[in-house]
Enzyme design. Structure first.
Site, PDB file in Angstrom:
ATOM      1  N   ASP A 202      21.018  51.020  50.747  1.00 22.19           N
ATOM      2  CA  ASP A 202      19.954  51.335  50.389  1.00 22.19           C
ATOM      3  C   ASP A 202      18.685  51.588  51.346  1.00 22.19           C
ATOM      4  OD1 ASP A 202      18.235  52.206  47.832  1.00 22.19           O
ATOM      5  OD2 ASP A 202      16.937  50.562  49.167  1.00 22.19           O
ATOM      6  N   LYS A 206      17.132  55.361  52.810  1.00 19.41           N
ATOM      7  CA  LYS A 206      14.844  55.527  53.448  1.00 19.41           C
ATOM      8  C   LYS A 206      15.221  55.664  55.048  1.00 19.41           C
ATOM      9  CE  LYS A 206      14.695  52.763  48.674  1.00 19.41           C
ATOM     10  NZ  LYS A 206      14.416  51.348  48.510  1.00 19.41           N
TER      11      LYS A 206
END
Length: 448
Positions: A202, A206
């Site tokens: 995750d 980003k």
């Protein structure tokens, strides 16, 4: 008084974030109209199951399973479905039909951002994704707009609340990783399958987005080196704490001169610089601003040539905070339609290469279990010097085994900054010394 025009808004997905976005569009319609310069009419919500329970009580007539028809008749499309498909196809369909798109889909933007931006450019529409990174924290627009006249040199971010909560629990309570993870799951911070969070995937998505905006070059998930936190032990946390550090999972994007990088790596496009994009557990001095980020909060620390050091802090997840970021993008896109200008494009003026992890310049924290005998420290120091790595801090603790009546020593070493390649080679060489019982931990250090 001039009658405001109406813009149709299609919402794809109605989970925690989507439900809050729909609520805001309905409850705050008049306020939003005054800010956007147009009435934002929620024309429909595309879902898989129209009868599924929702967190917010919404008119059933808004729900549909025909997402394609919905986006073809919209001026603005909000994509909160997640995943790659059908989200990618629906976004492309929306833009080809002249709709501006707002998405919180970090995985899709990180994987296929160039394709989405190229389609937005062709269609003359705006593509925005503030909600894809750090929830409610306004970080992408400041990087893209406020710092567009500056040169960003480095970005350090705590961009995953689940891992920050786990590491914070381990630091504050002494808990083992498994126990802290279980606590995060009980509180709803971690999913039943926490792999995407704890293995760093995750945060890596980003990191790719932050790097792309910060360095005006399109980076993908494949350009990000990624390590998670599942191997971080309570002993690592305790040792770091004793040495004045805290361990955080950081997303890092920084510009490096290739002269500082490891020899033999690919040269940058301009022959001078490249970008290191990576995610891994990192030791930070406890006085560093990011060290004070606790619980499930996020923070992004930006360093720029003229602005200096900036930090953005806030809630990194949750329905309402993330909906706030979505609505900011939506108002901006609506204003671009009302004013008749082209969509605000991504600026990709540079084409700087992504450097491999071996080129990263960092410091190491190394834990060693060694024989307690004369000359050990000298052997280790000599080996470090041979590899061009300078030792900044070395601490020794003696341990006695009552059963065998033998003593061993625990060494904790913090190095000065060097290339990852040199540091990794040093650790491998240390493992070969006869006086080394084991290498107990190897973690990167920033902020020293």
């Amino acid at each position: 008084m001039t009658e405001l025009r109406t813009l149709k808004v299609a919402l794809l997905g109605c989970g925690n974030v989507g439900a809050q976005v729909a609520r805001i569009l309905i409850d705050d319609a008049d306020t939003l109209a005054s800010r956007a310069g147009a009435r934002l009419e929620l024309s429909g919500i595309a879902v898989r199951d129209v009868d599924a329970p929702r967190e917010v009580d919404l008119p059933r007539a808004l729900f549909t399973t025909d997402a394609e028809a919905l986006v073809k008749d919209a001026d603005l499309v909000i994509e909160l479905m997640g995943g790659i498909e059908p989200a990618r196809t629906l976004i492309l369909t929306a833009m080809r039909n002249g709709a501006c798109v707002v998405t919180g889909n970090k995985a899709l933007v990180a994987k296929d951002g160039p394709t989405l931006h190229e389609e937005a450019d062709r269609a003359g529409v705006q593509l925005s994704y503030e909600a894809a990174v750090a929830g409610a924290i306004p970080i992408l627009r400041p990087i893209r707009d406020s710092l567009s006249g500056d040169r960003i040199t480095r970005v350090l971010g705590i961009v995953n609340g689940t891992t920050n909560f786990i590491l914070d629990q381990m630091d504050s309570t002494g808990a083992q990783f498994a126990d802290a993870l279980a606590q995060a799951q009980r509180l709803g911070y971690a999913e039943a399958d926490p792999t995407a969070d704890v293995e760093g995937y995750d945060a890596a998505s980003k990191a790719a987005i932050l790097a792309s905006l910060s360095f005006h070059t399109r980076f993908s998930l494949d350009d990000v080196y990624c390590e998670g936190i599942s191997s971080v032990t309570a002993a690592d946390i305790a040792a770091a704490k004793d040495a004045g550090f805290v361990i955080k999972l950081l997303a890092i994007a920084e510009k490096l001169d290739t002269a500082d990088a490891a020899a033999g790596t690919d040269a940058a496009a301009d022959g001078n610089t490249g970008i290191s994009v990576r995610v891994h557990p990192t030791l930070l001095p406890r006085e560093h601003p990011l060290a004070a980020v606790h619980g499930a909060f996020n923070a992004v620390f930006v360093e720029a040539e003229n602005a200096g050091e900036l930090m953005f802090y806030g809630q990194g997840a949750g329905g309402k905070p993330t909906a706030s970021a979505v609505m900011g993008d939506l108002i901006s896109a609506a204003r671009s339609i009302v004013l008749g200008g082209p969509g605000r494009a991504e600026t990709t003026t540079g084409q700087v290469v992504a450097l491999p992890i071996s080129s990263a310049v960092t410091s190491y924290y190394i834990g060693l279990d060694v024989a307690d005998q004369p000359g050990v420290l000298a052997q280790i120091a000599r080996l470090f010097a041979e590899h061009g790595v300078s030792i900044e801090i070395m601490r020794q603790t003696i341990h006695r085994d009552a059963d065998s009546n033998t003593e061993s020593a625990e060494l904790r070493i913090v190095t000065h900054r060097a290339s990852e390649a040199a540091l990794a080679a040093t650790v491998e060489a240390v493992k070969g010394l006869d006086v080394i019982n084991s290498v107990t931990s190897v973690l990167r250090v920033e902020g020293v």
